[in-house]
Design an enzyme around this catalytic site. Structure first.
Site, PDB file in Angstrom:
ATOM      1  CE  LYS A  84      -0.435   0.305   5.023  1.00 34.37           C
ATOM      2  NZ  LYS A  84      -1.252   0.652   6.154  1.00 34.37           N
ATOM      3  CB  SER A 124      -6.967   3.173  -2.828  1.00 32.77           C
ATOM      4  OG  SER A 124      -6.405   4.412  -2.509  1.00 32.77           O
ATOM      5  CB  THR A 126      -4.773   6.007  -4.782  1.00 28.29           C
ATOM      6  OG1 THR A 126      -4.676   6.070  -3.373  1.00 28.29           O
ATOM      7  CG2 THR A 126      -3.471   6.484  -5.370  1.00 28.29           C
ATOM      8  CE1 TYR A 148      -2.060   0.494  -2.743  1.00 31.06           C
ATOM      9  CE2 TYR A 148      -2.836   2.759  -2.918  1.00 31.06           C
ATOM     10  CZ  TYR A 148      -2.959   1.490  -2.376  1.00 31.06           C
ATOM     11  OH  TYR A 148      -3.968   1.217  -1.493  1.00 31.06           O
ATOM     12  CE  LYS A 152      -5.162  -1.489  -3.336  1.00 32.76           C
ATOM     13  NZ  LYS A 152      -5.553  -2.696  -2.639  1.00 32.76           N
ATOM     14  CG  ASN A 178      -6.582  10.107   3.530  1.00 34.93           C
ATOM     15  OD1 ASN A 178      -7.210  10.302   2.502  1.00 34.93           O
ATOM     16  ND2 ASN A 178      -5.291  10.360   3.616  1.00 34.93           N
ATOM     17  N   GLY A 294       3.693  14.354  -5.754  1.00 41.59           N
ATOM     18  CA  GLY A 294       2.525  13.497  -5.976  1.00 41.59           C
ATOM     19  C   GLY A 294       1.321  13.857  -5.127  1.00 41.59           C
ATOM     20  CG  ASP A 295       1.158  14.936  -0.881  1.00 43.74           C
ATOM     21  OD1 ASP A 295       0.931  13.717  -1.025  1.00 43.74           O
ATOM     22  OD2 ASP A 295       1.639  15.414   0.151  1.00 43.74           O
TER      23      ASP A 295
END
Ligand code: NAD
Ligand code: WQD
Length: 340
Positions: A84, A124, A126, A148, A152, A178, A294-295
């Protein structure tokens, strides 16, 4: 029901195991212990007052999975097992595809071989990538920006194809936002091995004085206080979402379904720190760093589909979350046990 939980000794799997056992299901756990330990099994024993059946097994072992499924007459699988870390997935993408995608294919084959057709999958938020609008609903485009997230999304495509190929399958994919917080007993919680990547365990480690300060990754986002905003969901609410998903698979309306699990509310990093300080009465020193690669600035869910179709909604707030984390921390440090 007789439930098989893959990754059952991990952070989310262990909380789900306690919840499902206490609500009357038979639970069987498999885990390869790559990111967990047998201490968690001991902690679960303290919570549920008995030993839960556990197999040290990799989900890439099809025959092993089939034997466990047959031995316990499993009716439904909840598939938590997987890797993860976004950062690790960028460094070692093939590990992520083998574990997360390959492991799910092997699991599906073992389920096919044993006649089990019901599955709940840990997906996720994500998978959405950079938000094009907020809140993120399930119809938002899925353009994940790291291996990641892509692993998914690939799994979701495979699960949809499986249901299209054989309509007797029922699969629910839950897109977590989250997940944070700890079990009410204080026996299990999120205690990653090594330096935490995620905010809440890092804040807790600063509160425990294991680390001198929190690094806040950016205070120049277009948010009320400049720090990143996320949808933090209490682990207790998250596992209840799984209970609702399992219940939905008992009905006739099978096929493949996707649901967000989030609160619909966003909290900034500084907001979370403030709540944690209030609950723990401990100061959390921090320093402002550059943005983390990446945020995104803001991410929070629309959980309306889960509310209307699963009859699920999160009821715990950020204070409840911080209290549960601090309780877990205090209990562990007092020597009363508790680990994950
Ligand atoms: P975790 O690492 O604590 O738990 C995963 C468990 O799976 C671990 O115990 C690990 O040992 C086990 N595992 C890994 N690969 C395995 C394999 N090949 N065979 C058998 N066991 C294996 O992670 P978690 O936070 O409990 O996450 C559970 C699931 O939820 C994961 O699939 C994760 O991707 C997903 N998820 C987690 C978050 C989060 O923030 N925690 C958010 C969204 C989705
Ligand atoms: C939250 C906020 C950081 C740590 C990740 C994965 C996601 C999902 C959940 C699995 C952000 C800031 C963090 C720190 C900080 N996992 N932060 N200092 O990035 O939203 O999501 O975990 O599916 O896939 O990407 O969560 O807790 O890492 O970060 O300032 O030491 O806290 O910049 O704004 P994230 P997080």
């Amino acid at each position: 029901m007789n439930l098989l939980l893959t990754g059952g000794l991990g952070y989310i799997g262990s909380h789900a195991a306690a919840e499902f056992f206490e609500s009357g299901h038979n639970v069987v756990l498999v885990d390869n212990l790559s990111n967990s330990s047998l201490h968690v099994l001991e902690s679960l024993k303290r919570i549920v007052d008995r030993s839960l059946p556990f197999y040290e097994l990799d989900v890439n072992d099809s025959n092993g999975l089939a034997s466990v499924i047959r031995a316990h007459d499993i009716n439904c699988v909840i598939h938590f097992a997987g890797l993860k870390s976004v950062a690790d997935s960028i460094k070692s993408p093939t590990d992520y595809y083998r574990n997360n995608v390959g492991g799910t294919i092997t699991l599906l084959e073992a389920m096919s071989a044993t006649g089990v057709r019901k599955l709940v999958f840990s997906s996720s938020a994500t998978v959405y990538g950079i938000p094009q609008y907020l809140p993120l609903d399930e119809d938002h485009p899925t353009i994940p920006v790291n291996p990641y997230g892509r692993s998914k999304l690939m799994v979701e495509s495979i699960l949809r194809d499986q249901c299209d190929a054989d309509p007797s399958w029922g699969i629910v994919s839950l897109r977590y936002f989250n997940p944070v917080g700890a079990h009410v007993s204080g026996h299990i919680g999120d205690r990653p091995i090594g330096e935490p990547n995620n905010l809440m365990p890092y804040v807790n480690s600063v509160a425990e004085r294991e680390r001198p300060f929190l690094n806040i990754f950016g205070n120049d986002y277009d948010t009320p206080d400049g720090t990143g905003v996320r949808d933090y969901i209490h682990i207790a609410d998250l596992v209840l979402g799984h209970a609702c998903a399992v219940r939905s698979l008992k009905s006739d309306a099978l096929g493949f379904k996707v649901f967000n699990l989030g609160t619909g509310l966003g909290h900034s990093v500084l907001d979370l720190v403030k709540h944690f300080e209030f609950v723990s009465n401990v100061e959390i020193p921090f320093r402002i760093m550059g943005r983390r690669s990446g945020d995104v600035a803001v991410s929070y869910a629309s959980a309306r589909r889960a509310e209307s179709e699963l009859n699920w909604t999160a009821t715990r707030d950020i204070r409840d979350i911080c209290k549960s984390v601090w309780n877990f921390s205090q209990r562990r440090r007092s020597g009363a046990g508790g680990c994950n």
